[in-house]
Write an enzyme that holds these catalytic residues in place. Structure first.
Site, mmCIF file in Angstrom:
data_model
loop_
_atom_site.group_PDB
_atom_site.id
_atom_site.type_symbol
_atom_site.label_atom_id
_atom_site.label_comp_id
_atom_site.label_asym_id
_atom_site.label_seq_id
_atom_site.Cartn_x
_atom_site.Cartn_y
_atom_site.Cartn_z
ATOM 1 C CG HIS A 177 138.255 67.107 -12.594
ATOM 2 N ND1 HIS A 177 138.541 66.809 -13.908
ATOM 3 C CD2 HIS A 177 139.129 66.375 -11.858
ATOM 4 C CE1 HIS A 177 139.533 65.936 -13.962
ATOM 5 N NE2 HIS A 177 139.911 65.664 -12.733
ATOM 6 C CG ASP B 272 136.970 68.575 -16.335
ATOM 7 O OD1 ASP B 272 137.284 69.524 -15.592
ATOM 8 O OD2 ASP B 272 137.375 67.405 -16.174
ATOM 9 N N GLY C 118 145.555 61.547 -11.601
ATOM 10 C CA GLY C 118 146.804 62.311 -11.553
ATOM 11 C C GLY C 118 147.195 62.847 -12.922
ATOM 12 C CB SER D 85 142.914 65.279 -13.978
ATOM 13 O OG SER D 85 141.988 64.245 -14.021
ATOM 14 N N GLY D 86 143.809 67.164 -16.356
ATOM 15 C CA GLY D 86 144.267 68.520 -16.666
ATOM 16 C C GLY D 86 145.391 68.515 -17.680
HETATM 17 N N1 ARG Z 1 139.972 62.391 -13.154
HETATM 18 C C1 ARG Z 1 141.282 61.879 -13.209
HETATM 19 C C2 ARG Z 1 142.269 62.795 -12.500
HETATM 20 O O1 ARG Z 1 141.824 63.557 -11.695
HETATM 21 C C3 ARG Z 1 141.708 61.567 -14.573
HETATM 22 C C4 ARG Z 1 141.129 60.293 -14.965
HETATM 23 C C5 ARG Z 1 141.390 59.915 -16.337
HETATM 24 N N2 ARG Z 1 141.041 58.542 -16.345
HETATM 25 C C6 ARG Z 1 141.045 57.768 -17.401
HETATM 26 N N3 ARG Z 1 140.769 56.519 -17.256
HETATM 27 N N4 ARG Z 1 141.383 58.259 -18.557
HETATM 28 O O2 ARG Z 1 143.453 62.687 -12.617
#
Ligand code: ARG
Length: 864
Positions: free
Chosen positions: A663, A720, A812, A814-815
């Site tokens: 994503h 993902d 932030g 993510s990944g």
């Molecule tokens: N989608 C988020 C990103 O782009 C990560 C979110 C993870 N959130 C969580 N509550 N664990 O960084």
């Protein structure tokens, strides 16, 4: 016209006939006869037999050819013999560093000064002693060239020296053996007729040519003697205004008074980054000679000031060396040292009902060569429990699992390495804790607290795990493993109204039965579950739509939906939770890959295991804090998008491949950002602090390609995952290292503690972190995950966090990696930060991509 041929140089010529003689009576011989050395003249040519001459042309060529070949052969043989002889007898120069203990001399101050006559007198005697010593060893005596005494220290007198040998190549091994054999031996003073000195013991080790005293730079050699109550400072030349010299061979001899030990602290440390091959290096020795078996620490790279870089000696001397090879320009170090009385005793009797104790000089690095013994005794009828709050007894080149170097021993069991907090309990009112530090490499040790407890009620009002830990009584038999050894879930009488009794006697909530997840561990909760009409039943009992069978996607956790598809695709898959060796053999042990044990007879489970470890001298010392330590997560990558800074995390899996979340790479056309374009991204590896991207530890790379999973669903976030190829491979260092990829069968048992890391927001709606953050979270059972986030969880997702909230990933992150430590201490990439409802909210754990399920996809795309 007859062509007069020059006389051939045959055997005859070699027998002394003159050329003149030969040309007078013998013009031609048959060439074979020449070769045979026959003197019989076969034929004289008539003077004008031109025809015959012509015919003979080719023969002459053959003669010439043979001659040339034989000459060549001869010279080859001679050359070979010369080379062989030369090599055989070629002498090689070997240098050994060592020290010997002189027992019949008292140390005098003048021995500290190598220009004093006293030094010269004793050094002369030591040289003679060494010569006599070597002389008595046939494999060494004839080749000993010279010995040079470099320093003396107290005890009675220790002489440090190096000895040079010039040994024929083929005798080097013998000499080495001889020195090995003689390495440490006690020479009874009278048994060996040595010139006036009594030698107590003698030690010699081969020298790393770079540290050879012969290559020492005299202008960069310092001797410092600290005085009582004084702190002595020293720095690398030019510090901090100019970089230390290139190709430096520097040393600092540090001394204190007799019966004192030294405490050395590097206050500021910045040399060229550590590199496996060539790097600049600072080494501290518990000796005045750079002997590897007396090395206390090896330092390179940059340490933040918060690092504890204090080292203790076992005697009143230390040697610091700086060897530089890289042309990089770094300021070097500033250090200080002082003396303190030698510990008269280490350990002791602990008789209070509770208290604390620690390794010597904690949190400084404990000294080498020390043994401590604590005898804990609490009132009879009570038992003792020791909780290690911090535990760092790690040495480089330590073999995992064997505590043969530094260790703590309790009730006969040894503990070593780096450990998260743990408890050891005794079954009586006494406990002995032994601490041993060997002669080389030290660490910052441990801090422990002990307390006495009522043996009949070790955890008042709580449940006692078999490990000694106390947990809330409600957690007993609740279906979750709260004790690391599962002891809270053993011998349970399940409450039939809301619990299911597994075959292995675990109690699990009834609503976990037939939920397609093996909650019991033996799969008994998933066995008696029929699958309705249009569904396929996985081998583990899970029902999936018939259409998912043989669709090349693994929908059953055990891959049984892709087995027997007739296309070879998983045809030979192993049953759930069993690992498939390269040979096809299934191993039933959970997570056997890279665990340090050869489970497959072909060894395939232990191949490609250079991953998931941190460098030895990086320690995570901020207890309970959220800031990571430098080098703690060397596989963590920060992905910066052009003009936007850090957006996502990623994990390093090989020198040129990263794993991240798909994503992160979805184009945002409204803002005209093409995140799927690799050119948008810059990867920072070895990064700790976002404001220090120029730090020497950081490796910056452009991204060459972004491959997102074909089935990534932007709406559900299913699949993902993405892999990124770097434009240039990174160099592994203390700050940059890959994480291990789990096998497809790798299990993530509910309750397991895992680390999540990243520079994401530190609070929902808050700001991004500057320093890399870490949080410890726990794997949540898939059924609970479905219940908490209904209709949103696919088999490729796993919930990890706490039901109470509090610790979570956020925007932030993510990944970035979910790092899971397995039995052998290696870290595996359990998951990729994917999504969550808000951050750290109650009952809303974070959701992560299950990496084991996508292991085959990663392999297909990256080859890793
Ligand atoms: N989608 C988020 C990103 O782009 C990560 C979110 C993870 N959130 C969580 N509550 N664990 O960084």
């Amino acid at each position: 016209m007859r062509n007069p041929e020059p006389p051939t140089r045959g055997p005859r010529a070699s027998r002394g006939s003159s050329v003149g003689e030969l040309s007078a009576d013998l013009r031609y011989k048959h060439h074979s006869q020449i070769m045979n050395g026959s003197e019989e003249i076969v034929e004289f040519l008539p003077v004008n037999n031109g025809k015959k001459m012509e015919k003979r042309g080719p023969k002459r060529c053959v003669v010439l050819l043979v001659i040339v070949i034989s000459a060549l052969l001869l010279s080859l043989i001679v050359g070979f013999m010369v080379w062989h002889f030369q090599y055989w007898n070629a002498k090689v120069q070997k240098i050994y560093n060592g020290y010997l203990r002189i027992t019949n001399r008292q140390f005098v101050d003048a021995y500290e000064n190598s220009n004093s006559s006293e030094f010269a007198e004793l050094a002369g005697k030591v040289k003679d002693t060494l010569a006599a010593l070597y002389g008595s060893i046939p494999a060494l005596g004839p080749y000993h060239k010279t010995s040079v005494v470099t320093a003396f220290s107290e005890g009675s007198v220790i002489a440090y020296y190096w000895s040079e040998f010039s040994i024929p190549q083929h005798k080097v091994k013998d000499a080495q053996w001889a020195l090995m054999g003689e390495r440490i031996f006690n020479i009874p003073p009278k048994s060996r007729a040595l010139p006036t000195l009594s030698v107590g013991s003698f030690v010699a080790y081969p020298v790393d040519p770079r540290t050879a005293q012969t290559s020492l730079d005299k202008s960069c050699s310092f001797a410092l003697h600290t005085k009582v109550g004084e702190v002595t400072h020293f720095t690398t030349p030019g510090f901090p205004d100019s970089p230390y010299p290139n190709r430096a061979r520097c040393q600092w001899v540090l001394r204190g008074d007799a019966d004192q030990v030294l405490s050395l602290t590097f206050r500021s440390f910045d040399v060229a980054p550590c590199d496996e091959r060539e790097s600049d290096q600072v080494k501290v020795y518990d000796s005045l000679s750079p002997l590897e078996p007396r090395a206390v620490v090896e330092l390179c790279g940059t340490y933040p000031p918060s690092y504890n870089l204090t080292f203790l000696s076992s005697q009143n001397v230390l040697l610091v060396t700086l060897i530089t090879n890289t042309p990089l320009r770094h300021p070097g170090f500033a250090a200080q040292f002082f003396q303190l009385p030698k510990m008269s005793m280490c350990g002791g009797a602990l008789t209070e009902v509770a208290g604390t104790f620690s390794s010597p000089y904690y949190p400084g690095h404990y000294p080498p060569n020390i043994d401590c013994l604590w005898n804990i005794e609490v009132p009879s009828g009570n038992n003792v429990k020791v909780r290690f709050k911090t535990f760092y007894l790690l040495e480089p080149h330590m073999t995992l699992g064997s505590c043969s170097k530094d260790y703590v021993e309790i009730n006969g069991e040894k503990y070593c390495g780096e450990k998260p907090p743990f408890v050891v309990a005794s079954k009586s009112n006494k406990m002995t804790v032994r601490f041993h530090s060997d002669a080389s490499y030290t660490d910052s040790g441990f801090l422990a607290e002990y307390l006495s407890y009522d043996s009949s009620d070790p955890c008042p009002g709580m449940f006692t795990c078999n490990t000694g830990r106390c947990i809330k009584s409600e957690l007993r038999c609740d279906g979750w493993a709260d004790c690391t050894d599962f002891s809270d879930e053993l011998d349970c009488v399940c409450n039939a109204t809301h619990q299911f009794t597994c075959q292995n006697k675990f109690c699990k909530p009834l609503f976990w039965v037939c939920d397609t997840v093996n909650d019991c561990g033996d799969n008994s909760d998933e066995l008696q579950c029929g699958c309705s009409g249009q569904t396929f039943k996985c081998r583990d009992g899970k029902c999936i739509p018939e259409s998912k069978k043989c669709d090349h996607l693994r929908d059953c956790a055990d891959g049984s939906d892709e087995a027997d598809c007739g296309d070879g695709a998983g045809a030979a898959s192993c049953p759930q939770n069993s690992y498939k060796c390269r040979s096809g053999v299934c191993v039933s042990k959970a997570n056997p890959e890279c665990d340090g044990m050869r489970d497959c007879s072909d060894g395939s489970d232990e191949e490609q295991c250079e991953c998931g470890t941190r460098s030895f001298n990086k320690q995570s010392r901020i207890v309970g804090g959220q800031n990571s330590d430098v080098g703690e997560w060397p596989w963590q990558v920060s992905l910066h998008a052009q003009g936007q800074g850090h957006l996502c995390g990623a994990s390093l899996i090989s020198p040129n491949w990263l794993v991240s979340a798909a994503h992160c790479f979805v184009d945002d056309m409204r803002n005209n950002m093409r995140y799927s374009d690799p050119r948008v991204w810059t990867a920072y590896l070895g990064l700790h602090d976002q404001s220090q991207r120029q730090a020497s530890t950081v490796q910056e790379r452009k991204v060459k390609s972004v491959i997102s999973h074909r089935l990534f669903n932007d709406f559900t976030f299913d699949h993902d995952i993405a892999v990124l190829e770097l434009d240039q491979p990174v160099t592994y260092s203390n700050w940059v290292r890959p994480i291990c990829l789990p096998d497809a069968t790798h299990s993530l048992p509910p309750g397991k503690a895992i680390w999540v890391t990243g520079w994401g927001l530190t609070a929902e709606g808050g700001t991004g972190a500057v320093v890399l953050q870490k949080g410890e979270i726990r794997v949540i059972n898939q059924t609970t995950c479905h219940r908490l986030l209904p209709q949103q969880i696919t088999p490729r997702m796993v919930c990890v966090g706490f039901l109470n909230g509090g610790v979570d990933a956020c925007q932030g992150d993510s990944g970035g990696p979910l790092s899971s430590m397995e039995d052998n201490g290696r870290m595996f990439l359990a998951g990729v930060v994917s999504w969550g409802e808000g951050c750290a909210r109650r009952d809303k754990p974070g959701v992560y991509t299950r990496v084991p399920l996508l292991r085959d996809w990663i392999k297909e795309k990256t080859g890793v």
